[in-house]
Write an enzyme that holds these catalytic residues in place. Structure first.
Site, mmCIF file in Angstrom:
data_model
loop_
_atom_site.group_PDB
_atom_site.id
_atom_site.type_symbol
_atom_site.label_atom_id
_atom_site.label_comp_id
_atom_site.label_asym_id
_atom_site.label_seq_id
_atom_site.Cartn_x
_atom_site.Cartn_y
_atom_site.Cartn_z
ATOM 1 N N GLY A 22 -15.487 -9.487 -1.768
ATOM 2 C CA GLY A 22 -14.785 -8.425 -1.063
ATOM 3 C C GLY A 22 -15.084 -7.070 -1.659
ATOM 4 N N GLY A 53 -13.579 -2.836 -1.509
ATOM 5 C CA GLY A 53 -12.534 -1.918 -1.079
ATOM 6 C C GLY A 53 -12.861 -0.529 -1.555
ATOM 7 C CG HIS A 71 -9.037 2.449 -5.059
ATOM 8 N ND1 HIS A 71 -9.006 3.607 -5.791
ATOM 9 C CD2 HIS A 71 -8.321 2.695 -3.948
ATOM 10 C CE1 HIS A 71 -8.279 4.512 -5.161
ATOM 11 N NE2 HIS A 71 -7.859 3.973 -4.037
ATOM 12 N N GLY A 72 -12.863 -0.557 -5.390
ATOM 13 C CA GLY A 72 -13.591 -1.496 -6.229
ATOM 14 C C GLY A 72 -14.209 -2.640 -5.471
ATOM 15 C CG ASP A 126 -4.850 0.736 1.953
ATOM 16 O OD1 ASP A 126 -4.820 0.938 3.184
ATOM 17 O OD2 ASP A 126 -5.883 0.449 1.339
#
Length: 953
Positions: free
Chosen positions: A666, A668, A670-671, A785
């Site tokens: 995955g 996102g 932020h990472g 979020d």
């Protein structure tokens, strides 16, 4: 508990201890029963695992351990029972892999491992167990492909691997299992075409492949299997035309093809199959006419052909089916009259809506006294409503809307005392509303709109305590709105009294309708003020236009005025109350201006305001600078906190080959997330945040550690360890076996069997986690979020909220970022008030949660390609609901089968309305997450109130 001494009697040959409610575990001494031939222990409460010593029972032929609480892995020693003939282990809690070695059990005839929680797939050596006649492994979490080696089982008569997660293609080698009479592979993730080799199964009676990802045509060889009785392939992507050969299958009982892409003409000779019990061709692209003589065998129970392109008239023999239970022709191009129903005593459900059927309603329909559901809406029926329909005393749903009916409502309809839904809107009915209809005490929807009804609004409506929707607009009703209407405390969806000839003021009791969401009293001659409506805080749609109202528009309605000012037009006496900080509405005058000009501010007042403003700004700047330095100090402390052990970090790097891209599961904002298998420690997810690539990444990671490190909740992801480096950081989480909610709903391989109870559990688990963050954390936490990608699902489909990288703690402090114009969150889930700025509000989480709830119900994305340009899931759901008021047009078709249960449909509908409340444009009108949890729990209670059944199949 089974006495320990029993397992020491080595001379025992038969042990029958079924259904005795025994608890405890199976003794390790079971291996001492070396003479036992049959061991029957099913239907107890045995727990623990099967002892490895079971392998010593070398003469054991029959082992029944089903319907217990056994767990753990199956011991390899089970495969050493060479004399074993019958093995029943279904309905337990076994996990782990099915052991390799069953191929050595040459005498094994029946293997039933259903309803467990295994990992992995079927061992390929099972095909060597040549005596097998039945393999049943249903709903046991199996994955991988179906091994082609099963084609070696020439004596196999039944293979049932349904409701697992098998992928890949159906092995053509199964065509070699010439003894097969039943093949069930439904509710998996199988893809590709149905192999033509299955046509070699000349003894096959039951073929069930529904709810997979199959495509292409049904091979002609299958239509030539003379013994075929059941062909269930619905909910796939199959296509092609039906061949004439299907009319020659004399044993055919059930053909269910709905929710596919079949086309062409249905073979007209299909009716010669006198054995037919069920035909379901709904949601395809069939053309031509409905075949005649389908009831020639007098056994037909289900005839569903809705949502196709069929034309012509309904065959007359349809009304002569004595066994007919369900009849659906909805959404076609059918014409002509409706046939007489002379011999359908078992008929319960009939839906022929959305056609162009004409003529009068047959009086003979009153003879079908088992009817509970009738939908004749959106046709061209004319004439009067037959009084004979009053004999339908079991009727619960009756929709005659959008036709050309005339005359009064027959008083005999009062005998239908079980009616819950009655809609005759958009006809030419007239006369007054019969007082005898007060017998409808179970009514929850009453729609009489757009007719020519006269008289006043009946007082007896107040006796309908279950009424949730009342539509009486567009008639010739006179008089005042009766005060008794305020006693309809269940009224929630809509109250429509528009376009009548009503007079007088709004009764004060109308303010007691505290659940009401839509109110339309436009185009009347009503007078007085709107003050009483200020008590209804649930309204999100109102229309009071074209009346004679006066006075101020209540404060609770100001947001409705902003969103739809035309809904207030035609009332020149209305005004808006305006303070010093608001401007006069462009459509309505200020109430103050109606009573003279306001006095302006003096010079002294202006000077004092300026002085106070300067001082306030100075104090605010000082406070922000101080808070900024304090936050920097706290972040530094966290960064220097004790990290995870270096040995564990080495294992992580080794398991992911130094964070190789092949381990990514995955990404996102932020990472990046990797999957790490740490041997005896289990599976973990590793989140890498690159500080150089993401501005603020260091702070984001610190914030995530700070947030997750403080809180513990079963529905929140748990942080295991973390490590900080100069350019990046790593966070270790527990791995979630079922991925994210996004994967389950919208991924490439979707979870087909996503029943409502699973979706509900996800909804309430997520709500519980948010309620915990908002009200049980100190300080409270706003996630900011919430979306399906950030809701992870474990092996039991229990949700866990993740990714606190942009969470904000509601601390009493100020920093430069507090009023940032950078929008936090994901498009489609961002609350309207956050569209251009980032705010710290619990209400924004509620909005995002509401969007997720709509996705769970509809299985559509927040920004779905199927929506018209420029609208999202919230706008689409509101538009469809307001225009049609039909949950069937909104809900995921995968739930249609469950909607045969009224309670399930009521439950889904109420959760949908809760989602609409969560996504209100005005934040103050949204419920809190605590309220959401309460409402979800209350909606889980069973109800006897019926609701419309979705007739998609």
């Amino acid at each position: 508990m089974i006495p320990e001494s029993l397992f020491r009697v080595s001379s025992l040959e038969y042990v029958y201890l079924n259904n005795n409610n025994f608890s405890g575990s199976i003794s390790d001494n079971v291996g001492d029963l070396n003479r036992v031939l049959e061991l029957w222990l099913y239907g107890n409460r045995l727990s623990g695992s099967i002892p490895d010593s079971i392998g010593k029972c070398s003469k054991l032929q029959t082992l029944y351990l089903n319907e217990n609480l056994l767990e753990g892995s199956l011991p390899n020693s089970v495969t050493e029972l060479k004399s074993l003939v019958y093995l029943y282990l279904h309905h337990n809690n076994f996990h782990g892999r099915i052991p390799f070695g069953f191929g050595n059990c040459k005498n094994l005839s029946v293997l039933d491992l259903s309803f467990n929680g295994f990992n992995g797939g079927i061992p390929s050596d099972l095909g060597n167990s040549s005596s097998l006649t039945e393999i049943v492994i249903v709903d046991s979490n199996l994955t991988g492909i179906i091994p082609s080696s099963l084609g070696l089982l020439t004596q196999l008569s039944a293979l049932d691997l349904s409701e697992n997660r098998f992928s890949g293609r159906i092995p053509p080698e199964l065509g070699k299992c010439r003894s097969l009479t039943s093949l069930k592979l439904y509710r998996n993730q199988l893809e590709g075409e149905i192999p033509g080799e299955l046509g070699m199964l000349t003894k096959l009676q039951d073929l069930e492949l529904f709810t997979n990802h199959l495509r292409g045509e049904i091979p002609i060889s299958i239509w030539k299997i003379p013994s075929l009785e059941y062909l269930l392939v619905y909910n796939n992507s199959l296509s092609g035309e039906l061949p004439q050969e299907m009319t020659e299958l004399k044993q055919l009982k059930n053909v269910s093809l709905f929710d596919n892409r079949f086309s062409g003409v249905i073979p007209q000779g299909l009716g010669i199959n006198s054995s037919l019990l069920q035909l379901d061709f709904t949601n395809n692209k069939f053309t031509g006419e409905i075949p005649p003589n389908l009831c020639s065998g007098k056994q037909l129970r289900v005839l569903n052909m809705g949502h196709n392109r069929l034309g012509g008239s309904i065959p007359s023999d349809v009304g002569q089916c004595p066994a007919l239970w369900r009849l659906i022709f909805k959404g076609n191009n059918l014409t002509g009259p409706l046939p007489e129903f002379a011999e359908t005593p078992r008929l319960e459900h009939i839906d022929i809506s959305e056609n162009t059927i004409s003529g009068s309603l047959p009086r003979s329909l009153g003879n079908s006294t088992s009817l509970t559901y009738i939908d004749f809406s959106m046709n061209k029926f004319s004439g009067f409503i037959p009084p004979e329909l009053g004999k339908l005393v079991k009727l619960e749903f009756f929709d005659l809307s959008h036709n050309q009916l005339k005359g009064p409502l027959p008083s005999q309809l009062s005998n239908c005392f079980k009616l819950g839904y009655f809609d005759v809107g958009f006809n030419s009915l007239n006369g007054s509303i019969p007082s005898s209809l007060k017998n409808w005490t179970k009514l929850y929807t009453l729609s009489l709109q757009e007719n020519r009804f006269t008289g006043g609004i009946p007082a007896f409506l107040s006796e309908f305590e279950m009424l949730t929707e009342l539509q009486m607009g567009g008639n010739l009703l006179r008089g005042e709105i009766p005060s008794s209407i305020g006693s309809l405390q269940s009224l929630q969806y809509a109250l429509n009294l528009s376009s009548n000839q009503l007079t007088g003021e709004i009764p004060s009791s109308l303010g007691d309708l505290i659940k009401l969401e839509q109110l339309d009293i436009s185009n009347n001659n009503l007078t007085g003020s709107l003050a009483t409506l200020n008590r209804i805080r649930t309204l999100f749609l109102i229309n009071i236009s074209q009346n004679h109202f006066t006075g101020p528009i209540p404060g609770e309605m100001m947001n409705l005025l902003k969103s739809s000012p035309s809904s207030f037009f035609g009332n020149p006496g209305l005004c808006v109350e305006c303070t010093l900080k608001c401007t006069e509405n462009e459509h309505f005058k200020s109430c103050a201006s109606q009573f003279g000009p306001r006095k302006g501010l003096g010079r002294v007042d202006i000077a004092m305001i300026a002085l106070v403003s300067v001082v306030a700004v100075f104090i605010l700047v000082f406070a922000c600078v101080f808070a900024f330095h304090q936050r920097q100090k706290k972040d530094t402390e966290i960064a220097s906190a004790e990290e995870g052990p270096a040995s564990l970090l080495s294992k992580v790097m080794e398991a992911t080959e130094n964070l190789n891209d092949s381990y990514i599961i995955g990404r996102g904002c932020h990472g990046t997330v990797y999957k790490a298998a740490l041997n005896e420690d289990g599976l973990f997810a590793v989140k890498r945040i690159a500080f150089s690539d993401h501005k603020g990444g260091n702070k984001s990671m610190i914030r995530e550690i700070k947030t997750i490190g403080k809180i513990r909740h079963r529905n929140l992801i748990r942080l295991e360890q973390f490590w900080l480096r100069k350019d990046y950081g790593l966070i270790l989480y527990t791995y979630m076996e079922n991925g994210s909610l996004h994967d389950v709903l919208h991924g490439f391989v979707q979870s087909a069997g996503l029943e409502w109870n699973v979706r509900y559990r996800i909804a309430i688990g997520t709500a519980n986690a948010l309620a915990y963050l908002h009200y049980d954390c100190d300080p409270p936490v706003v996630h900011r979020d919430i979306k399906p990608e950030n809701i992870l699902l474990d092996s039991d489909m229990e949700p866990h909220i993740s990714d606190f990288g942009i969470a904000k703690l509601l601390e009493h402090q100020c920093s430069a970022s507090e009023n940032s114009t950078v929008v936090m969150g994901t498009t489609g889930y961002i609350a309207p008030e956050n569209a251009f700025t980032s705010t710290k509000s619990k209400e924004s989480d509620v909005y995002s949660y509401g969007v997720v709830l709509l996705e769970v119900i509809t299985r559509k994305k927040a920004l779905d390609s199927s929506f018209p340009d420029g609208i999202d899931i919230v706008e689409w759901c509101r538009s469809v609901w307001f225009n049609r008021q039909d949950i069937c047009d909104i809900v995921d078709p995968g739930l249609a089968e469950e909607f045969y249960d009224y309670n399930t449909m009521v439950h889904v509908s109420n959760v949908f309305l809760l989602a609409l409340r969560c996504t209100q444009t005005e934040p103050s009108r949204r419920p809190t997450m605590r309220d959401v949890v309460k409402q979800l729990l209350s909606q889980n209670e069973a109800t006897n109130k019926p609701l419309r059944v979705c007739s998609t199949s």
